[in-house]
Write a protein that holds these residues in place. Sequence first.
Motif, mmCIF file in Angstrom:
data_model
loop_
_atom_site.group_PDB
_atom_site.id
_atom_site.type_symbol
_atom_site.label_atom_id
_atom_site.label_comp_id
_atom_site.label_asym_id
_atom_site.label_seq_id
_atom_site.Cartn_x
_atom_site.Cartn_y
_atom_site.Cartn_z
ATOM 1 N N ASP A 26 -16.094 74.287 -70.599
ATOM 2 C CA ASP A 26 -16.001 73.158 -69.665
ATOM 3 C C ASP A 26 -17.320 72.460 -69.370
ATOM 4 O O ASP A 26 -17.325 71.367 -68.817
ATOM 5 N N GLY A 27 -18.424 73.063 -69.692
ATOM 6 C CA GLY A 27 -19.724 72.395 -69.551
ATOM 7 C C GLY A 27 -19.974 71.891 -68.149
ATOM 8 O O GLY A 27 -19.992 72.659 -67.197
ATOM 9 N N ARG A 28 -20.133 70.571 -68.043
ATOM 10 C CA ARG A 28 -20.527 69.982 -66.757
ATOM 11 C C ARG A 28 -19.304 69.784 -65.871
ATOM 12 O O ARG A 28 -18.516 68.863 -66.059
ATOM 13 N N VAL A 29 -19.183 70.636 -64.892
ATOM 14 C CA VAL A 29 -17.996 70.648 -64.032
ATOM 15 C C VAL A 29 -18.080 69.539 -62.977
ATOM 16 O O VAL A 29 -19.133 69.303 -62.391
ATOM 17 N N ARG A 30 -16.953 68.858 -62.778
ATOM 18 C CA ARG A 30 -16.915 67.775 -61.786
ATOM 19 C C ARG A 30 -16.444 68.309 -60.438
ATOM 20 O O ARG A 30 -15.849 69.383 -60.370
ATOM 21 N N GLU A 31 -16.652 67.514 -59.387
ATOM 22 C CA GLU A 31 -16.413 67.989 -58.015
ATOM 23 C C GLU A 31 -15.002 68.537 -57.813
ATOM 24 O O GLU A 31 -14.788 69.444 -57.026
ATOM 25 N N TRP A 32 -14.033 67.943 -58.465
ATOM 26 C CA TRP A 32 -12.639 68.331 -58.202
ATOM 27 C C TRP A 32 -12.127 69.419 -59.161
ATOM 28 O O TRP A 32 -10.984 69.835 -59.068
ATOM 29 N N ASP A 33 -12.964 69.861 -60.090
ATOM 30 C CA ASP A 33 -12.540 70.917 -61.025
ATOM 31 C C ASP A 33 -12.706 72.305 -60.401
ATOM 32 O O ASP A 33 -13.660 72.545 -59.670
ATOM 33 N N TRP A 34 -11.881 73.201 -60.751
ATOM 34 C CA TRP A 34 -12.048 74.636 -60.491
ATOM 35 C C TRP A 34 -12.488 74.969 -59.053
ATOM 36 O O TRP A 34 -13.369 75.792 -58.850
ATOM 37 N N ASN A 35 -11.846 74.334 -58.075
ATOM 38 C CA ASN A 35 -12.174 74.653 -56.674
ATOM 39 C C ASN A 35 -11.442 75.921 -56.245
ATOM 40 O O ASN A 35 -10.601 75.925 -55.355
ATOM 41 N N MET A 36 -11.782 77.014 -56.934
ATOM 42 C CA MET A 36 -11.102 78.287 -56.665
ATOM 43 C C MET A 36 -12.143 79.402 -56.530
ATOM 44 O O MET A 36 -12.249 80.281 -57.382
ATOM 45 N N PRO A 37 -12.913 79.354 -55.456
ATOM 46 C CA PRO A 37 -14.019 80.305 -55.310
ATOM 47 C C PRO A 37 -13.549 81.748 -55.232
ATOM 48 O O PRO A 37 -12.450 82.026 -54.731
ATOM 49 N N THR A 38 -14.405 82.646 -55.724
ATOM 50 C CA THR A 38 -14.047 84.073 -55.695
ATOM 51 C C THR A 38 -14.862 84.824 -54.646
ATOM 52 O O THR A 38 -14.695 86.025 -54.494
ATOM 53 N N THR A 39 -15.811 84.139 -53.982
ATOM 54 C CA THR A 39 -16.635 84.839 -52.982
ATOM 55 C C THR A 39 -16.316 84.325 -51.581
ATOM 56 O O THR A 39 -15.839 83.192 -51.410
ATOM 57 N N MET A 40 -16.625 85.157 -50.585
ATOM 58 C CA MET A 40 -16.453 84.737 -49.189
ATOM 59 C C MET A 40 -17.308 83.503 -48.911
ATOM 60 O O MET A 40 -16.858 82.535 -48.311
ATOM 61 N N TYR A 41 -18.542 83.534 -49.393
ATOM 62 C CA TYR A 41 -19.457 82.406 -49.193
ATOM 63 C C TYR A 41 -18.880 81.118 -49.811
ATOM 64 O O TYR A 41 -18.911 80.053 -49.205
ATOM 65 N N GLY A 42 -18.340 81.243 -51.031
ATOM 66 C CA GLY A 42 -17.752 80.078 -51.698
ATOM 67 C C GLY A 42 -16.547 79.544 -50.929
ATOM 68 O O GLY A 42 -16.391 78.331 -50.751
#
Length: 340
Positions: free
Chosen positions: A139-155
């Motif tokens: 996916d290279g350069r990820v855009r703001e709306w891509d992959w908004n699925m954080p795996t950390t509490m901080y994220g």
Amino acid sequence: MREKVILITGAAGEMGQALVQELSQDGANNRVLTMDLNPMPAEFASMTTHITGDILDERLFARLVTKYDFDVIFHLAALLSTRAEFSPELAHRVNVDGTLLLLQMAADQSQARNRPVQFIFPSSIAAYGMPDLETKARDGRVREWDWNMPTTMYGCNKLYCEQLGSYFAHHYMQLAVNRPVMLDFRSLRFPGLISAFTLPTGGTTDYGPEMLHAAAQGKPFACFVRPDSALPFMVMPDAVRALLKLATAPRQALTRDVYNVTSFSITAAAIRERTLAAFPGAEISYDVDTRRQGIVDSWPADLSDKAARRDWGWEPVYDVDRAFNEYLIPNIQQRYHKMS
Ligand code: SER
């Protein structure tokens, strides 16, 4: 009359110190009020009025709003990603409850003075969650709306607080008969940050700065991620420049509330190579921590900062060569030379 100030929370942290320094030198005669759990280092005494306190202390804020008119708030206080995994509930309290408290205070102030308070919020690559290494490589350069699925509490905290900020900026109390004055909320998703003068605490991108600072001091360093681990990075002067440039951009030019910004993407092996070139003989090995590696693997290798470039003219000054050759290496060398 209440005094107009710029409020910086988390000011004794890495980014806070760099921002306070920049604001004190920009000739605009800003009145800066800083807040942190820790005192500011002594050399900052003339640059700010500092309050040692907790952003969760509602009574403290109730007192402060009677005295100060917060024109701009840089809300930098947060527990970073590695630290947050060890105390997720505390991280949620500081990162989410603390942000909500400040947003609420800023909304009340906007209403009282009938003008939006500007709220600048640093977010992070941690807001992304790549499902696997194949996707990360593809996916290279990820855009703001891509992959908004954080795996950390901080994220999770950062992603949610971006959305809270947008809520306060556009929909706050949307059912009230008289709509209140909305906040001017602006957020940046930063890559890993590296400063020549300070070290981060509790982050997962810390292997970059730690490697360099250890080598400069002649200390052995074991890098906790694999050599092929790729992440976007930026040096601190560019990060501060991004904060201030977004803060001064005309509101009508902004098409989003949250913008990616980045400078260069680099692997741990390439940071090691550049460090060894500057500090020959430095002892840098690998001792991979599979859990922290998992977090790094879930963050994008690079970010697309097209929107920031288009809307408010974002452009980093330091590409990878300039970052190392003109900022990091000479300043770190000088810093530890002076100290010895
Ligand atoms: N540098 C941060 C961390 O590692 C990411 O924003 O937690």
